[in-house]
Design a protein around this motif. Structure first.
Motif, PDB file in Angstrom:
ATOM      1  N   ILE A  72       0.811  -1.042  -0.073  1.00  0.00           N
ATOM      2  CA  ILE A  72      -0.005   0.026   0.007  1.00  0.00           C
ATOM      3  C   ILE A  72       0.815   1.218  -0.082  1.00  0.00           C
ATOM      4  O   ILE A  72       1.598   1.501   1.021  1.00  0.00           O
ATOM      5  CB  ILE A  72      -0.956  -0.164   1.190  1.00  0.00           C
ATOM      6  CG1 ILE A  72      -1.696  -1.332   1.207  1.00  0.00           C
ATOM      7  CG2 ILE A  72      -1.936   1.142   1.296  1.00  0.00           C
ATOM      8  CD1 ILE A  72      -2.577  -1.517   2.861  1.00  0.00           C
TER       9      ILE A  72
ATOM     10  N   ASP B 187      -1.572   5.167   2.981  1.00  0.00           N
ATOM     11  CA  ASP B 187      -2.415   4.883   3.773  1.00  0.00           C
ATOM     12  C   ASP B 187      -2.783   6.018   4.766  1.00  0.00           C
ATOM     13  O   ASP B 187      -2.170   7.145   4.896  1.00  0.00           O
ATOM     14  CB  ASP B 187      -2.083   3.753   5.048  1.00  0.00           C
ATOM     15  CG  ASP B 187      -2.797   2.374   5.110  1.00  0.00           C
ATOM     16  OD1 ASP B 187      -3.886   2.655   4.717  1.00  0.00           O
ATOM     17  OD2 ASP B 187      -2.395   1.514   5.139  1.00  0.00           O
TER      18      ASP B 187
ATOM     19  N   GLY C 269      -8.324   4.845   7.410  1.00  0.00           N
ATOM     20  CA  GLY C 269      -8.701   4.592   5.966  1.00  0.00           C
ATOM     21  C   GLY C 269      -9.708   5.645   5.380  1.00  0.00           C
ATOM     22  O   GLY C 269      -9.193   6.885   5.776  1.00  0.00           O
TER      23      GLY C 269
ATOM     24  N   ALA D 204      -5.350   1.691  -0.336  1.00  0.00           N
ATOM     25  CA  ALA D 204      -5.664   0.186  -0.094  1.00  0.00           C
ATOM     26  C   ALA D 204      -7.202   0.330  -0.877  1.00  0.00           C
ATOM     27  O   ALA D 204      -8.033   1.169  -0.493  1.00  0.00           O
ATOM     28  CB  ALA D 204      -5.835   0.168   1.385  1.00  0.00           C
TER      29      ALA D 204
ATOM     30  N   SER E 249     -10.160   0.442   1.504  1.00  0.00           N
ATOM     31  CA  SER E 249      -9.958   1.370   2.651  1.00  0.00           C
ATOM     32  C   SER E 249     -11.157   2.141   3.183  1.00  0.00           C
ATOM     33  O   SER E 249     -11.175   2.699   4.352  1.00  0.00           O
ATOM     34  CB  SER E 249      -8.713   2.018   2.575  1.00  0.00           C
ATOM     35  OG  SER E 249      -8.749   2.864   1.503  1.00  0.00           O
TER      36      SER E 249
ATOM     37  N   GLY F  19      -5.586   1.560   8.918  1.00  0.00           N
ATOM     38  CA  GLY F  19      -4.609   1.999   8.225  1.00  0.00           C
ATOM     39  C   GLY F  19      -3.202   2.207   9.117  1.00  0.00           C
ATOM     40  O   GLY F  19      -2.073   1.602   8.624  1.00  0.00           O
TER      41      GLY F  19
ATOM     42  N   ARG G  29      -1.845  -1.236   9.640  1.00  0.00           N
ATOM     43  CA  ARG G  29      -0.997  -2.006   8.293  1.00  0.00           C
ATOM     44  C   ARG G  29       0.204  -1.171   8.451  1.00  0.00           C
ATOM     45  O   ARG G  29       1.224  -1.891   7.785  1.00  0.00           O
ATOM     46  CB  ARG G  29      -2.226  -1.466   6.949  1.00  0.00           C
ATOM     47  CG  ARG G  29      -3.170  -2.309   6.850  1.00  0.00           C
ATOM     48  CD  ARG G  29      -3.852  -2.068   5.756  1.00  0.00           C
ATOM     49  NE  ARG G  29      -4.290  -0.595   5.258  1.00  0.00           N
ATOM     50  CZ  ARG G  29      -5.513  -0.397   5.465  1.00  0.00           C
ATOM     51  NH1 ARG G  29      -6.560  -1.238   5.773  1.00  0.00           N
ATOM     52  NH2 ARG G  29      -6.049   0.910   5.139  1.00  0.00           N
TER      53      ARG G  29
ATOM     54  N   SER H 220       2.692  -0.512   4.507  1.00  0.00           N
ATOM     55  CA  SER H 220       2.358   0.701   3.826  1.00  0.00           C
ATOM     56  C   SER H 220       3.655   1.528   3.689  1.00  0.00           C
ATOM     57  O   SER H 220       4.613   1.334   4.721  1.00  0.00           O
ATOM     58  CB  SER H 220       1.374   1.446   4.516  1.00  0.00           C
ATOM     59  OG  SER H 220       0.221   0.950   5.251  1.00  0.00           O
TER      60      SER H 220
ATOM     61  N   ILE I 194       2.066   6.796   5.863  1.00  0.00           N
ATOM     62  CA  ILE I 194       0.799   7.061   6.256  1.00  0.00           C
ATOM     63  C   ILE I 194       0.448   8.793   6.841  1.00  0.00           C
ATOM     64  O   ILE I 194       1.422   9.261   7.095  1.00  0.00           O
ATOM     65  CB  ILE I 194       0.990   6.066   7.542  1.00  0.00           C
ATOM     66  CG1 ILE I 194      -0.724   6.223   8.039  1.00  0.00           C
ATOM     67  CG2 ILE I 194       1.869   6.508   8.690  1.00  0.00           C
ATOM     68  CD1 ILE I 194      -1.000   5.338   9.302  1.00  0.00           C
TER      69      ILE I 194
END
Length: 471
Positions: free
Chosen positions: A160, A163, A167, A218, A221, A229, A232, A238, A241
């Motif tokens: 991903i 992120d 999400g 994603a 998501s 998120g 992840r 990811s 983020i």
């Protein structure tokens, strides 16, 4: 009552107390019942303070006013002088609830939602990025595309590139980089209007849709639960983020990634400072507080004075160190150079450990201030110099160079009127309609339908708001 910090406070100030427990899931209902029946305990921990109720109850005499002169409690007085929220909570010139400050950014007033990135993955793609790397928005998107193409983590379909903490539930919050007022009100020519119809909302939708359609987010998501998120990212899936990364959260994030991702070092995490198309950093004012403490109207003066004295004491450097480390000489030592050595492991301070009181007693100190004090102690072995200074502090100082700053509007936030209160449900649902617009084939139609369905109610709310705040 056996926690060392609590026991010391009781002995030093000659106090004793009992705790009236309230379950979290019915906190509001119980609080309202206690207020309606004049049954509050002498000291109240009001974690979910509702401003309208606060004003109403203060005017009804349910609370006892906190003294105007707090010079006897200099650490508490310093908070009232530093943070604007105290002025906003005055009712007829008096303060009836003392906000619990979130002291997690001592450098400026900026909110701590930031971009964290896998610096090790950037290096694997031949990019010599700094711990805090400045990018334009277009450069940021190109970086995400490079991540997707080269897959530096060798994750295949699990990769991903970008992120969000929650999400799709975070998309509308991220859209404030284009429209800070997308789920609130905006001042235009001296009058407040609903912020969502502004054309910058559609710009934000199209930008996030571009990321989504290119597979840089994603796929599912938009259905994420909160923190999906973030989980992840910390699991190593990811590359970047966008998340609330105050210093304590940032430190915890690094610690978890070091422990769960094979070969990951704290220097492998970096931050992006991303300039928007106007060449500025879109930043908002941090939330200064959450919750408060207050006193029942029947609370004796000496009880109030003693409790304020305890709070002032707990905010002293010596007590902050006890809150952070435990009992000096037994749990930790400090040498002449200020270096702190802990005599226990993290496992011992976890639930069931021999030193779990070190973690548990923090709730007592947090009665007066929520967070942040311990991380900025000089020589704190629990706080990495890289994380606190090279990352967090540098990020905040970089934003200061050229910010597009949106301050909090406490007056408007705390204003109550029938139509404004009714329209709050529409403002709160903006995120859901934003998500639908992003994932649709016709985002403009979806978004415009949301606007059209609610514009009349918005106008009624704005009319009430402008009667008070309009120019």
């Amino acid at each position: 009552m056996d926690y060392p910090l609590v026991a010391e406070a009781c002995e030093k100030f000659n106090i004793d107390f009992t705790v009236q427990l309230v379950a979290w899931d019915n906190w509001d209902d119980v609080t309202r019942t206690l207020a309606a029946t004049d049954s509050f305990p002498e000291v109240i921990a009001w974690y979910n303070l509702n401003y309208t109720e606060y004003v109403e109850w203060a005017q009804e005499g349910i609370f006892k006013a906190i003294p105007d002169d707090l010079s006897a409690y200099p650490n508490l007085e310093a908070l009232t002088e530093k943070y604007t929220i105290f002025d906003k909570l005055l009712v007829d010139g008096n303060l009836y609830a003392f906000p619990k400050i979130k002291n997690n950014n001592p450098y400026n007033e900026y909110d701590s939602y930031m971009f964290a990135y896998r610096r090790d993955w950037a290096n694997a793609m031949g990019l010599d990025y700094a711990p805090v790397q400045e990018l334009t928005w277009d450069e940021f998107k190109e970086y995400l595309r490079k991540v997707k193409e080269e897959d530096p983590g060798q994750l295949g379909d699990k990769l991903i590139p970008f992120d969000f903490e929650n999400g799709g539930n975070s998309w509308c919050g991220f859209a404030r980089k284009w429209n800070p007022y997308i789920s609130s009100y905006k001042m235009v020519d001296g009058q407040y209007v609903w912020g969502a119809p502004d054309q910058t909302s559609m710009e934000a939708i199209l930008e996030i849709k571009e990321l989504y359609d290119e597979g840089l987010l994603a796929t599912d998501s938009y259905t994420d639960a909160n923190n999906a998120g973030k989980e992840r990212f910390m699991a190593g899936r990811s590359a970047v983020i966008y998340s609330n990364l105050g210093p304590s959260i940032l430190q915890d994030t690094v610690n978890q990634m070091v422990s769960t991702i094979d070969g990951f070092k704290e220097e492998d995490l970096g931050l992006f400072t991303v300039k928007m198309d106007d060449g500025k950093y879109a930043v908002s004012q941090m939330d200064e507080w959450w919750g408060s403490f207050a006193f029942d109207n029947d609370c004796p003066d000496e009880v109030m004075e003693r409790w304020l004295a305890v709070g002032n004491w707990l905010l002293e450097q010596e007590q902050i160190e006890k809150y952070a480390y435990g009992v000096e000489g037994e749990d930790w030592t400090k040498d002449a150079d200020g270096n702190v050595t802990l005599n226990y492991t993290a496992e011992e301070t976890a639930a069931g450990g021999d030193k779990e009181y070190i973690t548990n007693q923090r709730a007592f100190q947090k009665y007066f201030i929520l967070e942040g004090l311990d991380l900025f102690l000089e020589g704190n072995p629990n706080a990495s110099d890289y994380v606190i200074n090279d990352l967090f502090k540098t990020n905040m100082e970089t934003w200061e160079i050229n910010p597009n700053y949106t301050p909090s509007n406490y007056d408007l936030t705390y204003f109550s009127s029938p139509e404004k209160d009714a329209f709050a449900s529409v403002l709160n649902s903006t995120s859901d309609d934003f998500i639908q617009a992003v994932i649709s084939d016709d985002p403009e139609t979806v978004w415009n339908q949301f606007i059209d369905e609610n514009v009349e109610q918005a106008e009624r709310a704005c009319e009430e708001v402008n009667e008070v705040f309009g120019e």
